[in-house]
Every structure is written in C-alpha cells, then in structure tokens.
Design an enzyme around this catalytic site. Structure first.
Site, mmCIF file in Angstrom:
data_model
loop_
_atom_site.group_PDB
_atom_site.id
_atom_site.type_symbol
_atom_site.label_atom_id
_atom_site.label_comp_id
_atom_site.label_asym_id
_atom_site.label_seq_id
_atom_site.Cartn_x
_atom_site.Cartn_y
_atom_site.Cartn_z
ATOM 1 C CD GLU A 120 -5.109 -9.248 6.270
ATOM 2 O OE1 GLU A 120 -4.508 -8.150 6.199
ATOM 3 O OE2 GLU A 120 -6.096 -9.205 7.027
ATOM 4 N NE ARG A 126 8.162 4.004 3.226
ATOM 5 C CZ ARG A 126 7.407 3.444 2.398
ATOM 6 N NH1 ARG A 126 6.960 3.710 1.344
ATOM 7 N NH2 ARG A 126 6.505 2.320 3.058
HETATM 8 P P1 AMP Z 1 5.283 -5.653 7.559
HETATM 9 O O1 AMP Z 1 6.114 -6.808 7.047
HETATM 10 O O2 AMP Z 1 3.944 -6.035 7.922
HETATM 11 O O3 AMP Z 1 6.163 -5.549 9.165
HETATM 12 O O4 AMP Z 1 5.200 -4.198 6.926
HETATM 13 C C1 AMP Z 1 6.669 -3.549 6.963
HETATM 14 C C2 AMP Z 1 6.822 -3.093 5.707
HETATM 15 O O5 AMP Z 1 5.457 -2.497 5.009
HETATM 16 C C3 AMP Z 1 8.118 -2.017 5.614
HETATM 17 O O6 AMP Z 1 8.748 -2.058 4.644
HETATM 18 C C4 AMP Z 1 7.020 -0.594 5.569
HETATM 19 O O7 AMP Z 1 7.572 0.175 4.619
HETATM 20 C C5 AMP Z 1 5.721 -1.251 5.122
HETATM 21 N N1 AMP Z 1 4.514 -0.672 5.811
HETATM 22 C C6 AMP Z 1 3.891 -1.594 6.756
HETATM 23 N N2 AMP Z 1 2.694 -0.988 7.250
HETATM 24 C C7 AMP Z 1 2.900 0.459 6.919
HETATM 25 C C8 AMP Z 1 2.158 1.684 7.374
HETATM 26 N N3 AMP Z 1 1.092 1.665 8.302
HETATM 27 N N4 AMP Z 1 2.776 2.890 6.946
HETATM 28 C C9 AMP Z 1 3.915 3.001 6.127
HETATM 29 N N5 AMP Z 1 4.705 1.826 5.596
HETATM 30 C C10 AMP Z 1 4.059 0.619 6.310
#
Ligand code: AMP
Length: 170
Positions: A96, A59
């Site tokens: 995780e 996205r």
């Molecule tokens: P993080 O590495 O945990 O910051 O996760 C970020 C990536 O995971 C991004 O590319 C987001 O598109 C996706 N992502 C993580 N959590 C969500 C959520 N609650 N809703 C939508 N996309 C998420």
C-alpha cells in the site's frame, strides 16, 4: 470434525489501526484442530505429484512442513530479504505504501518441479502473487496454492491464476 473457525482469534487493530489480525496460534496449539487443518489444506493436492511444498515466512513454514509430510513432498522456503544464506532469486512487489521483496534459494528445487504454495492468510494477494512469480523465476511449475484463511473481501484470489484452495473463508 471440529469447527476450525472457533480456533481463530480476531485481534483488532494489530499490527496497526484498522487491521483485524487473524491469529492462528489457538489452532496450532490444539493437536486435533491442527491435524484437521493440515488434512483439509492438503486434500485437494494429494494426487498432483507435488515435489516441493513452499511455505511463506513465517507462519507458512509451520503449515508447509506438515502438509509436505502428508503429501509426500519436500519443503521450500520463501523468506524476507537477507535471511537465506546461499544464492537467491528475488522479486520486489508493491505494498500500500512502498515495496517489499521476497527471496528463495536459486536451487530450492529442480527445474520443472511441481510446487504447492502454502501460507496462513490470503489477504490482498500481493504475497501470493510475488511468491508465484518467484517460483516461476526459479524454474518451478506452480500447481496451486493452499491457504488456511482467505479474507475474501480483499479479492486476493483475483491476483492468482492457478488453483487456489482455502479452508476458512471470511
Ligand atoms: P497479502 O499479501 O495482503 O495477501 O498478505 C498476506 C500475508 O500477510 C500473509 O503472509 C499473512 O500471514 C499476512 N496477513 C495479511 N493480513 C493478515 C491478517 N488480517 N491476519 C493475519 N495475517 C495477515
């Protein structure tokens, strides 16, 4: 001005139990909301001589293309392993459970290019931290990162020491 929060759909237990997925497709589908989101994501970085706006799969790509056009920059892609056709640089980062990797073409931008990182959601910050490391490895200078949504309780912001802008905060 539209209330962009009203264009984000919360989807409980997707893609797994306990996760509230922030679905941005209603925002993407509304031309006014989409344009306002792009303006608000780009605004803090209009005067930073950005050369390349790097979007994170998938996205992030949609947002990066429009932000690049707004800023007057090119676009770069950070992708999951095996998707980019030419020689890549990669980083592996902890999830995780287990690990994941991200890749970028080694010649995605010129050495010393000013790079802006774009994604839809900042959650734990692992993806952003890995992308930051990847871009540095590829010779880029990360000017900052702009996100449509920040899930502040997960404290992803702490894992990025550059300028971080988020349009919507939960
Ligand atoms: P993080 O590495 O945990 O910051 O996760 C970020 C990536 O995971 C991004 O590319 C987001 O598109 C996706 N992502 C993580 N959590 C969500 C959520 N609650 N809703 C939508 N996309 C998420």
């Amino acid at each position: 001005m539209l209330d962009l929060y009203s264009f984000i759909a919360d989807v409980a237990d997707f893609p797994e139990p306990g996760i509230v997925f922030k679905d941005i497709t209603p925002l993407l589908a509304n031309s006014e909301a989409f344009l306002q989101a792009i303006e608000e994501m780009a605004a803090p970085f209009l005067k930073n001589d950005i050369d390349i706006v790097v979007g994170i799969e998938s996205r992030g790509f949609l947002l990066a293309g429009s932000i690049a056009e707004r800023i007057g920059a090119g676009v770069g892609l950070v992708r999951k392993p095996g998707k980019l056709p030419r020689k890549t640089i990669s980083v592996t980062y902890d999830l995780e459970y287990g690990t994941d990797s991200l890749e970028i073409h080694e010649d995605a931008f010129a050495s010393g290019a000013n790079v802006l990182i774009v994604d839809d959601v900042l959650a734990t910050g692992g993806t952003l931290a890995a992308s930051n490391e990847l871009i540095a490895k590829a010779g880029g200078r990360v000017v900052g990162a702009t996100m449509l949504i920040e899930l502040s309780a997960l404290e992803g912001r702490a894992r990025f020491d550059g300028r971080l802008h988020a349009v919507l905060t939960y």
